[in-house]
Scaffold this motif. Structure first.
Motif, PDB file in Angstrom:
ATOM      1  N   ALA A   8       0.836  -1.207   0.000  1.00 31.66           N
ATOM      2  CA  ALA A   8       0.000   0.000   0.000  1.00 31.66           C
ATOM      3  C   ALA A   8       0.866   1.251   0.000  1.00 31.66           C
ATOM      4  O   ALA A   8       0.579   2.214  -0.731  1.00 31.66           O
ATOM      5  N   ALA A   9       1.916   1.246   0.817  1.00 30.45           N
ATOM      6  CA  ALA A   9       2.815   2.400   0.862  1.00 30.45           C
ATOM      7  C   ALA A   9       3.511   2.594  -0.482  1.00 30.45           C
ATOM      8  O   ALA A   9       3.637   3.721  -0.978  1.00 30.45           O
ATOM      9  N   ALA A  10       3.956   1.494  -1.076  1.00 32.75           N
ATOM     10  CA  ALA A  10       4.649   1.572  -2.367  1.00 32.75           C
ATOM     11  C   ALA A  10       3.736   2.136  -3.443  1.00 32.75           C
ATOM     12  O   ALA A  10       4.146   2.996  -4.245  1.00 32.75           O
ATOM     13  N   ASP A  81      16.458   7.709  -0.497  1.00 34.44           N
ATOM     14  CA  ASP A  81      16.240   8.937   0.268  1.00 34.44           C
ATOM     15  C   ASP A  81      15.369   8.716   1.499  1.00 34.44           C
ATOM     16  O   ASP A  81      15.374   9.532   2.425  1.00 34.44           O
ATOM     17  N   ALA A  82      14.594   7.649   1.507  1.00 33.57           N
ATOM     18  CA  ALA A  82      13.745   7.316   2.655  1.00 33.57           C
ATOM     19  C   ALA A  82      13.531   5.804   2.685  1.00 33.57           C
ATOM     20  O   ALA A  82      13.589   5.141   1.646  1.00 33.57           O
ATOM     21  N   THR A  83      13.312   5.284   3.877  1.00 37.88           N
ATOM     22  CA  THR A  83      13.079   3.850   4.067  1.00 37.88           C
ATOM     23  C   THR A  83      11.818   3.653   4.893  1.00 37.88           C
ATOM     24  O   THR A  83      11.608   4.354   5.891  1.00 37.88           O
ATOM     25  N   VAL A  84      10.981   2.710   4.481  1.00 34.12           N
ATOM     26  CA  VAL A  84       9.769   2.372   5.229  1.00 34.12           C
ATOM     27  C   VAL A  84       9.864   0.911   5.656  1.00 34.12           C
ATOM     28  O   VAL A  84       9.989   0.022   4.814  1.00 34.12           O
ATOM     29  N   LEU A  85       9.805   0.679   6.949  1.00 32.16           N
ATOM     30  CA  LEU A  85       9.878  -0.683   7.485  1.00 32.16           C
ATOM     31  C   LEU A  85       8.471  -1.246   7.625  1.00 32.16           C
ATOM     32  O   LEU A  85       7.654  -0.724   8.380  1.00 32.16           O
ATOM     33  N   GLY A 305      -0.275   1.822   5.674  1.00 31.59           N
ATOM     34  CA  GLY A 305       0.685   2.006   4.590  1.00 31.59           C
ATOM     35  C   GLY A 305       0.403   3.281   3.824  1.00 31.59           C
ATOM     36  O   GLY A 305       1.326   4.027   3.462  1.00 31.59           O
ATOM     37  N   LYS A 306      -0.871   3.564   3.578  1.00 33.49           N
ATOM     38  CA  LYS A 306      -1.245   4.801   2.892  1.00 33.49           C
ATOM     39  C   LYS A 306      -0.929   6.019   3.756  1.00 33.49           C
ATOM     40  O   LYS A 306      -0.468   7.052   3.255  1.00 33.49           O
ATOM     41  N   ARG A 307      -1.163   5.884   5.063  1.00 32.03           N
ATOM     42  CA  ARG A 307      -0.880   7.000   5.972  1.00 32.03           C
ATOM     43  C   ARG A 307       0.601   7.338   5.980  1.00 32.03           C
ATOM     44  O   ARG A 307       1.001   8.507   5.868  1.00 32.03           O
ATOM     45  N   VAL A 308       1.440   6.312   6.103  1.00 31.15           N
ATOM     46  CA  VAL A 308       2.873   6.567   6.189  1.00 31.15           C
ATOM     47  C   VAL A 308       3.412   7.101   4.869  1.00 31.15           C
ATOM     48  O   VAL A 308       4.385   7.865   4.848  1.00 31.15           O
ATOM     49  N   ALA A 309       2.783   6.734   3.752  1.00 31.76           N
ATOM     50  CA  ALA A 309       3.219   7.261   2.455  1.00 31.76           C
ATOM     51  C   ALA A 309       3.076   8.781   2.417  1.00 31.76           C
ATOM     52  O   ALA A 309       3.919   9.483   1.836  1.00 31.76           O
ATOM     53  N   GLN A 310       2.023   9.294   3.035  1.00 33.15           N
ATOM     54  CA  GLN A 310       1.850  10.744   3.098  1.00 33.15           C
ATOM     55  C   GLN A 310       2.972  11.397   3.897  1.00 33.15           C
ATOM     56  O   GLN A 310       3.484  12.461   3.521  1.00 33.15           O
ATOM     57  N   ALA A 311       3.358  10.741   5.004  1.00 24.56           N
ATOM     58  CA  ALA A 311       4.442  11.277   5.833  1.00 24.56           C
ATOM     59  C   ALA A 311       5.772  11.240   5.087  1.00 24.56           C
ATOM     60  O   ALA A 311       6.576  12.180   5.173  1.00 24.56           O
TER      61      ALA A 311
END
Length: 321
Positions: A8-10, A81-85, A305-311
């Motif tokens: 979702a984040a991707a 430039d950024a990493t999402v775990l 995942g969608k929320r963190v993508a905004q951040a």
């Protein structure tokens, strides 16, 4: 991690215009969608179709790649430039009672993943096979239900699912008025296919013969309820011990979170007492899904995942100014 939160984040970051790479330690993306949920509940063709669309949109997948083993946290920092775990909650809750070391006792995901990998042609033989065995599933949730349905399909001789909690009411409990998730008895399609369910049973020890599990000793517990009908505390009833035969025991008691070592340590992230990763957005490291908030539902992982993508998007835009 290529589970629901990561996917979702991707997708959201890709739509925003960022270049996204998904690192997945397994042979294919999907996380528990692919390796936890049985095929009879979720066809993996649905996942493959979505992954193909994501690849066409420009998202890159690096499968068979584990952070901390195949690549380092430093590599991620240099390349991205950024990493999402989004690694979920890989640690299953164990049952530390005498006899636990016996063969024939497995975590539920060992069992479920083996079935899915065989159906996905990743391996030729089932690592844990219920065929012809007396199966006992410890844990009354969705994962336990999936173990029941999978055991039916593998041809188990008998299936018993036991739970320490009391049997929920047939209708919504007053303790969970709408819009709360209702506390009531749920019977899945797997339960209708076969097996038996019992409640108020606590496992005290596993009985071992020749190094293999032969059964377990359980006691009946009695619960004290709140005025609205929710279970609060329990006590063991004296002289209630009983022997339950078993050739295969599956532990389906939930998950405890992320280990402090491993990926979290590789990225320099702290893990709290509940196994939740503490992100470091000031360093461009974020977390989402179960790894950030604890084990929950697929839909919540997708939403997170969608929320963190905004951040992440806001961080990247701020860093570019």
């Amino acid at each position: 991690g290529g589970g629901p939160a990561g996917l979702a984040a991707a997708t959201a970051l890709n739509l925003t215009g960022h270049t996204v790479t998904v690192y997945e330690k397994n042979a294919a993306p999907g996380g528990l969608l692919r390796y936890g949920i049985p095929d009879f509940k979720l066809s993996k063709k649905m996942i493959d179709r979505r992954i193909a669309l994501m690849e066409e949109a420009g998202i890159r997948f690096e499968c068979g790649t584990e952070v901390g083993r195949d690549i380092s946290g430093g590599y991620l920092a240099r390349r991205h430039d950024a990493t999402v775990l989004t690694i979920g909650t890989p640690q299953a809750r164990d049952l530390a009672v005498p006899g636990r070391e016996a063969s024939g006792i497995h975590f539920a995901l060992e069992f479920l993943q083996g079935q899915n990998r065989v159906l996905g042609r990743e391996c030729a033989a089932l690592p844990v096979n219920a065929a012809g065995k007396r199966v006992v599933v410890i844990g009354g949730g969705d994962t336990g239900s999936d173990c029941v349905g999978t055991s039916v399909r593998q041809g188990a001789a008998s299936i018993l699912q036991i739970e320490i909690m009391p049997k929920p009411p047939e209708t919504r409990s007053p303790s969970t008025p709408w819009p709360q998730w209702p506390y009531l008895l749920r019977t899945s399609s797997s339960h209708r296919e076969g097996g038996e369910r019992r409640w108020n049973l606590a496992t005290k020890r596993f009985c071992v013969e020749g190094g293999r599990v032969a059964g377990l000793e359980a006691v009946t517990v009695e619960w004290e309820f709140s005025p609205l009908g929710r279970p609060l505390t329990f006590r063991e009833l004296p002289d209630s011990a009983e022997f339950i035969p078993a050739d295969l025991v599956l532990l389906a008691m939930g998950f405890t979170g992320v280990a402090a070592e491993g990926v979290a340590a590789e990225l320099g992230l702290a893990v709290d007492a509940r196994g939740r990763v503490q992100p470091a957005p000031e360093r461009g490291i974020f977390a989402a899904g179960d790894s950030a908030s604890g084990a929950s539902l697929v839909v919540r992982a997708i939403a997170d995942g969608k929320r963190v993508a905004q951040a992440v998007d806001a961080y990247l835009k701020g860093g570019a100014q």
